[in-house]
Enzyme design. Structure first.
Site, short mmCIF file in Angstrom:
data_model
loop_
_atom_site.label_atom_id
_atom_site.label_comp_id
_atom_site.label_asym_id
_atom_site.label_seq_id
_atom_site.Cartn_x
_atom_site.Cartn_y
_atom_site.Cartn_z
CE LYS A 1 -6.56 -6.31 -34.34
NZ LYS A 1 -6.57 -4.97 -34.72
CD GLU B 1 -6.03 -19.31 -38.80
OE1 GLU B 1 -6.49 -18.61 -38.39
OE2 GLU B 1 -4.93 -19.26 -39.06
CG ASP B 2 -8.41 -15.87 -41.23
OD1 ASP B 2 -7.54 -16.81 -40.87
OD2 ASP B 2 -8.08 -14.56 -40.97
CB ILE B 3 -6.97 -18.10 -44.77
CG1 ILE B 3 -7.79 -16.89 -45.19
CG2 ILE B 3 -6.41 -18.52 -46.07
CD1 ILE B 3 -7.52 -15.98 -45.95
CG ASP C 1 -1.08 -18.54 -47.40
OD1 ASP C 1 -1.33 -19.06 -48.35
OD2 ASP C 1 -0.49 -17.33 -47.26
CB THR D 1 -0.30 -19.57 -38.89
OG1 THR D 1 0.20 -18.35 -39.63
CG2 THR D 1 -1.26 -18.66 -37.62
CE LYS E 1 -4.70 -17.04 -49.87
NZ LYS E 1 -3.73 -16.30 -49.62
CG PHE F 1 -3.90 -10.52 -49.93
CD1 PHE F 1 -2.90 -11.15 -49.37
CD2 PHE F 1 -4.68 -9.53 -49.42
CE1 PHE F 1 -2.69 -10.88 -47.86
CE2 PHE F 1 -4.31 -9.23 -48.35
CZ PHE F 1 -3.61 -9.69 -47.27
NE ARG G 1 -9.46 -6.59 -38.93
CZ ARG G 1 -8.41 -7.52 -39.11
NH1 ARG G 1 -8.78 -8.83 -39.31
NH2 ARG G 1 -7.21 -7.27 -38.86
P1 5GP Z 1 -0.03 -19.33 -43.01
O1 5GP Z 1 0.59 -19.36 -41.62
O2 5GP Z 1 -0.94 -20.41 -43.23
O3 5GP Z 1 0.65 -18.79 -44.23
O4 5GP Z 1 -1.22 -18.03 -42.87
C1 5GP Z 1 -2.30 -18.07 -42.16
C2 5GP Z 1 -2.66 -16.76 -41.82
O5 5GP Z 1 -2.14 -15.67 -42.76
C3 5GP Z 1 -4.30 -16.76 -41.79
O6 5GP Z 1 -4.59 -16.88 -40.40
C4 5GP Z 1 -4.41 -15.31 -42.28
O7 5GP Z 1 -4.76 -14.29 -41.19
C5 5GP Z 1 -3.13 -14.95 -43.11
N1 5GP Z 1 -3.70 -15.07 -44.55
C6 5GP Z 1 -3.28 -16.08 -45.17
N2 5GP Z 1 -3.76 -15.95 -46.39
C7 5GP Z 1 -4.13 -14.63 -46.38
C8 5GP Z 1 -4.99 -13.77 -47.45
O8 5GP Z 1 -4.91 -14.29 -48.58
N3 5GP Z 1 -5.57 -12.55 -47.15
C9 5GP Z 1 -5.34 -12.17 -45.73
N4 5GP Z 1 -5.60 -10.98 -45.51
N5 5GP Z 1 -4.66 -12.92 -44.85
C10 5GP Z 1 -4.02 -14.15 -45.03
#
Ligand code: 5GP
Length: 176
Positions: A40, A96-98, A100, A104, A128, A149, A162
């Site tokens: 979402k 994609e939002d972030i 990390d 994902t 990040k 975070f 949100r």
């Molecule tokens: P990854 O698989 O790259 O570790 O994580 C990706 C997903 O984790 C992002 O699409 C996001 O939904 C969530 N995510 C990563 N960092 C953050 C953060 O700092 N805050 C929140 N709320 N979600 C995060």
């Protein structure tokens, strides 16, 4: 409730979205691309971006989850809602939002690639890089953020925050 602190104010978000829109338009105008919004957390970003791109395109949604209720990724990605339409011959842009750890997006891009699109690009609002566990190529990158975070602008903590118009951060025990 912990009070979120502003990291990226709404004006800077707006400028970033306009820049991303210009880059995408430059590369994909005339191709009727399919934008795939990852639910979402990317909904607010996608809503602003498609209007800034302002050219013929289609929008679809995909739901993944790798987080439980905490602030650390579980490392296991689950597909909750996949793409039903054919991607063959389509120019796809994933929103994609972030990014990390990268787990994902890595999973997601492999899933979409198997559907044989003509082009597959990744547009991430935030990156990040300090937390990366697998390499990720981001075609359109908004902003790089520190290891905080993040909440706000569609991004949640346990379904909260949100609605915040700025990109903020919250502290937790494992996060300084
Ligand atoms: P990854 O698989 O790259 O570790 O994580 C990706 C997903 O984790 C992002 O699409 C996001 O939904 C969530 N995510 C990563 N960092 C953050 C953060 O700092 N805050 C929140 N709320 N979600 C995060």
């Amino acid at each position: 409730m912990i009070a979120p602190r502003v990291l990226i104010p709404r004006d800077e978000i707006k400028k970033t979205v306009l820049r991303l829109a210009r880059e995408i338009r430059r590369d994909l105008s005339g191709t009727n691309p399919l934008f795939i919004c990852i639910l979402k957390g990317s909904v607010v970003f996608a809503a602003d971006l498609v209007r800034a791109v302002n050219m013929p395109l289609e929008l679809d949604f995909l739901c993944l989850s790798s987080y439980g209720c905490g602030t650390e990724t579980s490392g296991r990605v689950k597909m909750r809602l996949g793409i039903r339409q054919s991607l063959v011959g389509r120019h796809v842009v994933v929103l994609e939002d972030i990014v990390d750890t990268g787990l994902t997006v890595n999973y997601l891009m492999a899933y979409l690639k198997r559907k044989r699109p003509a082009g597959l690009r990744l547009c991430a609002l935030l990156d990040k890089p300090s937390r990366r566990r697998v390499p990720v190529d981001i075609d359109y990158l908004g902003l790089t953020v520190p290891d905080r975070f993040i909440v706000g602008y569609g991004i949640d903590w346990n379904q909260n925050y949100r609605y915040l118009p700025d990109i903020c951060y919250i502290e937790d025990e494992g996060n300084g």
